[in-house]
Design a protein around this motif. Structure first.
Motif, mmCIF file in Angstrom:
data_model
loop_
_atom_site.group_PDB
_atom_site.id
_atom_site.type_symbol
_atom_site.label_atom_id
_atom_site.label_comp_id
_atom_site.label_asym_id
_atom_site.label_seq_id
_atom_site.Cartn_x
_atom_site.Cartn_y
_atom_site.Cartn_z
ATOM 1 N N LYS A 222 1.053 -1.005 -0.273
ATOM 2 C CA LYS A 222 -0.302 -0.208 0.146
ATOM 3 C C LYS A 222 0.478 1.065 0.157
ATOM 4 N N LYS B 189 2.081 1.858 -3.419
ATOM 5 C CA LYS B 189 0.806 2.365 -4.463
ATOM 6 C C LYS B 189 1.298 3.690 -3.762
ATOM 7 N N GLN B 190 1.291 3.974 -2.770
ATOM 8 C CA GLN B 190 0.987 5.838 -2.591
ATOM 9 C C GLN B 190 1.925 6.805 -3.467
ATOM 10 N N ARG B 191 3.376 5.834 -3.015
ATOM 11 C CA ARG B 191 3.798 6.324 -3.505
ATOM 12 C C ARG B 191 4.133 6.309 -5.814
ATOM 13 N N ARG C 54 1.294 6.818 -6.280
ATOM 14 C CA ARG C 54 0.146 7.614 -7.342
ATOM 15 C C ARG C 54 0.828 9.071 -6.422
#
Length: 510
Positions: free
Chosen positions: A238, A241-243, A245
């Protein structure tokens, strides 16, 4: 002290309460075997273990009365000795399917809990001590295959269960020396599965017996390690994925600013430091404002040519390209031209083409989108053979006016698309190479994705469809999903959103 003992203490003074039938424990009639039979058959170790486990009783599931919950006393269905980690199977489409098929499978069989509402035989096996000793819930492989057969029949696809042991999705316990999974019961809902799982004793009882050879135990441990990895929810990804995004949002924001510079809506990006925008530089404290009824206040940075593309493919076979739309906007054609309120003055300078592949002339997409290959709104469609698609598209990127000087040096080309990555992939299938395979160099100086550009400009959390973007901009898109129309509307949307974004009173996020 058991629950029954506690109830006796609480309500010993009121026997009437103890006699109330709450209907939580269904009455089941059992035929008692002769006493002699009890005496002649000592309880096996598995029977003792089963009797020591708490018995779960719940109200029958009204949704599927024929498959009501049954606890550990239920009779399991036959199996071949192979099992799948239950939680890994529940996330199968999200981890092992890509593209449109993933969305179709997930929405029909997984997203709304449909997966849990099937009848499953639940088992469990404890991991070796080195792997934590925690129990892993399993289901027979054949029941998973049955689900896949239903999906393949309903959605006309060919899902299959990976058989490689390192994938950890199919576990072969039918080997000598391997401990065997313990039956938990039958489940037909997420709540029932959780209830059954809660009955597993927390203490780790797994101990390799003397009969297990070292090789067998090592093989079992290796198999369980892969199974545990497959069953993980991948929550550690997660943060990654946040990085990613955040990185995509920054890239989209930079792309939007470069696009403004290309169109003279923003000064040349002299404030670029190592490829990043420096918001704190204020070389011009009073920059000129855009007046839509006058030419733009800044020069067109590098004077590029915008090339918008859209590709339509056969919805049942994405390798078959059926249409290609191409629209171009030369910034030199905009010199001295006022953009207009929505960039209409510039939109009229867009040139558009629509290519249809002769071999698929009779194909029209109807299953997921309403195709309309015969309704090109901005000219006459051109017919090309499948073998000519690549050369025709490539030649459109090399129009004579796109070159400079006696050396015929190609001017900068900026590729534009809505959800551009999919169009690039489809162009590659048609033999149109955006990036040269030999050198790795791109034929385009820059790329602008109108989906992410609009998302960043508006500060939204998700990208919108082309039709939704047009609606937000006050524009109407006629006969969308025609490649020629979509390429044209994508270019118009880019111009409109950038012009509107450059007007402080427009209401669009800065």
């Amino acid at each position: 002290m058991s629950a029954a003992d506690r109830l006796q203490i609480l309500f010993a003074q009121d026997q009437a309460i103890l006699q109330i039938n709450t209907r939580l424990r269904p009455v089941v009639e059992h035929s008692e075997p002769p006493a002699a039979e009890h005496a002649s058959k000592p309880l096996s170790e598995s029977s003792v273990s089963r009797l020591n486990q708490p018995q779960i009783h719940v109200v029958e599931d009204k949704r599927t009365p024929a498959v009501a919950f049954q606890g550990p006393n239920a009779t399991p269905s036959p199996h071949d000795g192979t099992f799948c980690p239950f939680s890994a199977v529940s996330r199968f489409p999200y981890h092992h399917i890509r593209g449109d098929l993933m969305h179709r499978v997930a929405s029909k069989y997984f997203d709304k809990g449909q997966f849990w509402d099937r009848t499953w035989d639940l088992y469990y096996i404890r991991a070796p001590p080195r792997l934590g000793g925690r129990p892993l819930v399993l289901v027979p492989t054949e029941q998973v295959r049955l689900l896949f057969r239903e999906i393949n029949t309903a959605l006309d696809c060919s899902l299959s269960l990976p058989v490689e042991e390192e994938k950890g999705l199919m576990l072969r316990f039918n080997r000598d020396g391997f401990p065997q999974p313990t039956f938990l019961g039958k489940s037909n809902s997420k709540e029932t599965k959780d209830s059954l799982e809660s009955t597993i004793r927390q203490a780790c009882t797994f101990k390799p017996s003397s009969g297990i050879m070292d090789e067998s135990f090592m093989a079992f441990e290796k198999m369980m390690e892969a199974a545990i990895a497959a069953a993980k929810s991948k929550s550690k990804s997660k943060a990654k994925k946040q990085r990613l995004r955040i990185q995509r949002e920054l890239e989209a924001s930079d792309a939007a600013r470069r696009a403004q510079c290309y169109l003279g809506l923003r000064a040349d990006p002299t404030d670029l430091i190592e490829g990043k925008w420096d918001e704190h530089q204020t070389a011009d404290p009073h920059p000129p404002r855009l007046a839509v009824d006058k030419p733009v206040p800044h020069p067109f940075w590098t004077e590029p040519v915008f090339v918008s593309v859209d590709v339509e493919v056969n919805e049942r076979c994405h390798t078959l390209v059926t249409e290609v739309g191409i629209s171009t906007l030369d910034t030199r054609d905009l010199i001295g031209v006022a953009p207009g309120p929505q960039g209409e003055g510039w939109q009229s300078r867009i040139r558009s083409r629509h290519l249809r592949v002769e071999e698929y002339a009779n194909h029209v997409n109807r299953l997921y989108v309403r195709g309309c290959p015969d309704k090109f709104e901005f000219g006459v469609s051109e017919w090309v053979s499948a073998d000519e698609v690549s050369s025709t598209v490539q030649s459109s990127f090399a129009h004579p006016t796109f070159f400079d000087g006696d050396e015929k040096k190609l001017r900068p080309l900026v590729l534009v698309g809505h959800s551009l990555i999919s169009d690039i992939q489809y162009l590659e299938l048609a033999g149109v190479h955006i990036v040269e395979k030999s050198s790795g160099a791109s034929n385009f100086a820059d790329r602008i994705d109108t989906a992410t550009t609009f998302q960043v400009i508006r500060g939204e959390t998700a990208a919108r469809s082309l039709g939704a973007v047009l609606g937000e901009l006050g524009m109407t898109g006629w006969n969308l999903h025609n490649a020629g129309n979509d390429a044209r509307y994508t270019m118009q949307a880019l111009v409109a959103m950038l012009v509107k974004h450059s007007i402080p009173s427009s209401g669009m996020s800065q």
